[in-house]
Every structure is written in structure tokens, then in C-alpha cells.
Design an enzyme around this catalytic site. Sequence first.
Site: not given
Lengths: 394, 355
Positions: B90, B160
Site C-alpha cells: 500500500e 474489514h
Amino acid sequence: MALSRVSSSSPSILLKPLSSYLSLRRRSVSSSSTDPLTVETSLPFTAHRCDEPSRAVETSAAELLSFFRDMALMRRMEIAADSLYKAKLIRGFCHLYDGQEAVAVGMEAAITRKDCIITAYRDHCTFLSRGGTLLEVFAELMGRRDGCSKGKGGSMHFYRKEGGFYGGHGIVGAQVPLGCGLAFAQKYCKDENVTFSLYGDGAANQGQLFEALNISALWDLPSILVCENNHYGMGTAEWRAAKSPAYYKRGDYVPGLKVDGMDALAVKQACKFAKEFALKNGPIILEMDTYRYHGHSMSDPGSTYRTRDEISGVRQERDPIERVRKLLLSHEISTEKELKDTEKEVRKEVDEAIAKAKESQMPDPSDLFKNVYVKGLGVEARGADRKEVIATLP
Amino acid sequence: MSTKFGRLVSLVCKRGFSISTSVQKGASEQGVKSLNLCSAINQALQIALDSDPRSYVFGEDVSFGGVFRCTAGLADQFGKKRVFNTPLCEQGIVGFGIGLAAMGNRAIAEIQFADYIFPAFDQIVNEAAKFRYRSGNQFNCGGLTIRTPYGAVGHGGHYHSQSPEAFFCHVPGIKVVIPRSPRQAKGLLLSCIRDPNPIVFFEPKWLYRLAVEEVPEDDYMLPLSEAEVIREGSDITLVGWGAQLSIMKEACLDAEKEGISCELIDLKTLIPWDKETVEASVNKTGRLLVSHEAPITGGFGAEVSASIVERCFSRLEAPVARVCGLDTPFPLVFEPFYMPTKNKILDAIKSTVKY
């Protein structure tokens, strides 16, 4: 046992033990025998900046049997988790380990529970190999009180402190630098233990990994970085994501070893070698060449970015359980029926654990507020429905 | 090649890194189509790639369509040089995007889940947000848009489900935008991609499939930093964004049954946010409630609350109410307790009005 790779050799010849090492008489072997037995790994190790260990692995009938049983149990457990997920009894995100079992059992066979293991979110089987129980697994998966993290973690967050298992981490690659800290503490205590930090081939491209490598090498930490290369980082094949998929060499100045991760004995040999090496010389990378049969997680069917032929080919030719089954048969340690019986027992054990886990209570609502800090925060809440009890503070 | 270049020039001339683009609302000559939020995002990306040859879409698994299928078909249509997979890194993805944008391109990066954005936090906060400022306006990464799905899905667990918008609202130099519906998502995303500032665009993943509405098929943009009164009322002002608005709407309907008239405002852009619209509303109703999924402490609701108290202190008839996520990690089995549900909002509406 180079069933696929050395196609010119007959598997039956390769499966036979090296006669020079064989110290047992056929068929007189009792199945609990711990007499030494030597088996050669199917594939050679490939080393980077270190000598490779011997391909002749010392084992015993008892160990081979335990490998078979443990891996069959893991396989059955993961398949049951798949069904429970589809039945919506397991929620959240769930990543299965079937196919990779040899890494968990082989590693455990080479080390002690004082050695640490830290891994990512594909953690069910490693937890089991570190002494966790099936009930703890299924209860945790279903978010119940008897789970290994008291039902608060779920699939990705299994821990077992007494087994030296540091979890169970959700963010790709984030556990590897933590492993350096564990290894530093071990080195400081001079207690001759090591840390195995597991990560996938996907995580191998995270910057954190290289920070961890440098720290480990700079301070000569007894840190073993284990890349479980199942060849797909989520849906991306390794060659699409990594300029060099030779993960054992990616440490540059850190030595590495490529291992057949589908061969529990090869894994055991490599881990034993790595532990001795790391205590003497500092970090080493082990690349375990392995394969996951399931998709990345439950939302990935696992068949869009690879062919069904590829998966069934691995199942037929490299499966870690079948490999041990063949060894047990060729050494006449077990009969086919005995092994089938073991598989039946394992299936029953799993079913019983699931039944028991279903009976386990959900955590108390006040648990929501526990463990955020040492003490509670002084907050309270109620559920979506006014009928639900207001959670009280611990 | 030359025609393509000509087209590029004309597009750039027409839009520049456009601030002065026409904003269309409602149906166009091409008509409307019923779309879910995921398809609306897909359409916006398709238009962005089609209308500007210097735009790129990249992230983990995006060339296969992404885990949520938001980028499905784009690689086939625009080729693997403009829509491509990155490794799982990322920090690298965002840093790369900054560089790409610094060369005058529109870099549309995807971080697979907002929960995974933290390895890239340094790049966003220290590199992207301050590039223009610290280079004395020589360089900028205004073409950068980071798309990332956020929020609860009912069973996502710790990693999540999070709503990390408030972290980014503390960073001058970037914009934070969150759409509430398919039509909003398409128009806002196109505005973000074409805005000359780096933007973090949070997509409510709960609504990817759930929210369906009529979406104009053509290329349209919705203005940033403009809040919208989506329901008029006189007794209390409710402020929210993203998926939470649908919960707040239900609470408004229930409150109406009990004779309370609620005004509901979608903030849409969190920084820089439209204080005037909220201020005008609170000056009318005299009461304010803010709701978001992120934990209450240090959430963006605190900023809204403080600003409105400063501006409307003498007009307020009750303390500002905040109905937010709890100050705990996002829980697995206790999600229903954690969430700022309709009943919690309704109770807060009633106690604020009765104060």
C-alpha cells in the site's frame, strides 16, 4: 517421492528408504516405534549464501504416523470450516490452509514450544500444531466464548501464548517486524530459542519485510523468516507481483534456503537447520514452496486466476498427506485400512468438536468493552434492538 | 496518434484540472439507468479513463476487476498499461501514485480496504498533502485520487470494517469525500478525479450492491465541499455522510411518526467541509445531531459539533448530540452493539428535542 518432478524415475523406487540408513526389519515395526528411520527428501534444497542441509532426514514410524494424523486432521478441519462458513455459522473473513499442512507439522517437529511462531491470517493449522484444540478453533471461528481468543478475534486472530504462538495478524506483512522484537527478546535472555515469522509470497513485496530483514541482520537476531510461497498473493500470481520470485534470495545479504513445502520431512529438516544456523549466525529466510487448494479467502472461488488442472495436478502429484501415506505404505508401517481408519477417526473428532463448539455461549456483551485498555473505559451500549440487554461495564 | 493527441489537448483545454466544470444534475439526453453503487463507480472510472488518456487505474487485483468488482472490464477496454495490478504494498501504491500525478497525470489508486490504508498513511500525510505547499507550488499531486471501501458490512470483523475518515480530516492539503448513493458516487468520484487536489475517496462498501438508484449515463460531476439538505425539517438538524445516512433517514421517518420534524444533511466532503449549509440549518432548527460509524472520540462528528457550537451558540436549544461507533476496536460478534443504529439515533433525537 519426487512424484511429479522426476518423472523419469519410478516413484516406487524413490519411495523406498535408503537401504544404508534402514535399521528396521520390515513388518516387524510396531506402529508406535520410535526407532530411527531415514528418508531422503524428494527434492534438493536450494541454498543462498549458506550450505544446504542433508537431504537424508531422520524420522521414525511414530513421527510419520503423527504427521499423517495431524495433517489429515488439519485438512478435515479446514474443509469443515468451509462448510460452516457457507452455512453462515462462521462470519467475518476466513482464510483456509488446506494444501499447506506440511509446513505447519514439519516446522513443529523441528522446534520446541519455547521457540516462537508468528504468522498472518491463515492461522488455523499453525494454531493446532502449537497445541491448540479443535474446540478452541471452531468456537473461535463461530465467535464463541470457548474460542482461543474468547470469541473476540475470529478466524484471523488465533493466539496461544503457552504454545509460543503469537498469532494471528490481519494486515499483510505487518507481523514480520514483530517477529524481530520477539527474536531480540530471546537473544537478550540467551535462552537459545528462535522466532519463526511466517508471511506469504504476497507479503514478500511489502516494504516492512525489508525493514525487518535489515534489523534482524544488523543485530544478528535468531530470526527465521519463513515465506510460505503458495504462488498467489490473493488473486495475483507471483510472477505478476514480484520481479524476483526467488524469495529465498530476496534478503540479499541474508542467507536463504528454498524448501519443498509440500514435504513435511523437508520442512522439518530445513527448520532444524535454520534454528541451528540462526542461533549461530543470525537471520535466515526459508522459502516453502507450497500450494493452497482453496481460494485466498471465502469470497474467492480460487479458480479465476488459475486453472482447475493446475489445482488437481498439485493434488495428484504433490499433496503433502498423500506423500506421507505413500511413505507409510511403502515402509509397511501401516496398511491402507489403518490409514483409512485414522481418517475416519479424525472426521469424527472434527464433528464432535463442532457440536461442542455450537453449544458454547457467545461472549458476554460486557466483553465488548474489555481488553481495550487494562481497565474499562466507562462506556455502555445496547444492541440494535431495544429488547437486547444494555451491556454493563466490567 | 495525432488525433488522439489532439483530443487530449482539447480535453485538457476544456477541463484543465478543472475547477470550472459544468455541473449537471438530473437526467441528460442519454437518459438514466438503474445502477448499484459498484456499477456507478465502475461507470465513473470508465468515463474518467475514456475522457482523459492520461488517467490510470491501479491497485491490488484491479485488472481482474478488484475484490468488489468495481473495476471489472476496465483492463479489457483500456489495456493493461492504463489499468493494472500492483503488488501487495500500500505504501508503494500511494507513493507511486503521487509520482505519477506529479507528472500531470490522473492517478486513480485503489486501496483494497480502508483498513489497509495505514501502511500508506505516511505517503498520504507527509508526501501527498504537503507536496504543493512545501515546493512553493512548483509541484503537486493534484491528479491523485485514492479510492478505498470503508465501513461495516455486518460481519467484517476487525480489519474489514473500519471507518478511518477522521484520521485524514486532520491533514490540510488533502480532501476527503464520501458518497451516499450510486448517483452521488459517480458524480463525486468524477469530480474527485478531476479536482486539482489529492483526494481520499471512501466508498461505503455496504452499499456496493445494496444501494440501487437511477444514475444518469453521461459524464456529470457533483460539486465538492457542498453539503446537501436531503430532507427538510424544522425541529432538529441531522448531519452525516456515506452509508450512515440511510440509517439516519429511517430514524427521521420514525421521528416523524412521533411528531418530530428532522432536517437531514449529507456532508459529502469532510474536508474542506460546507459549514454554511449546516450553520444555516441549525440556525433554523436550533438543534444538531451528528452520526458516524467511526468511534466517537476524535471522530469527525466532534469537529462538526465544535464548529457549530462556535457559530450557533446562542441559537442552540440543546447540547449537540453525537451518535457514533463506540470507543472500542471494531468488534466481530458485537457489531450490533457497536453500530450507531436507528434506535440509538431515534432516542438521541427525542432527548435532544425534549431537552
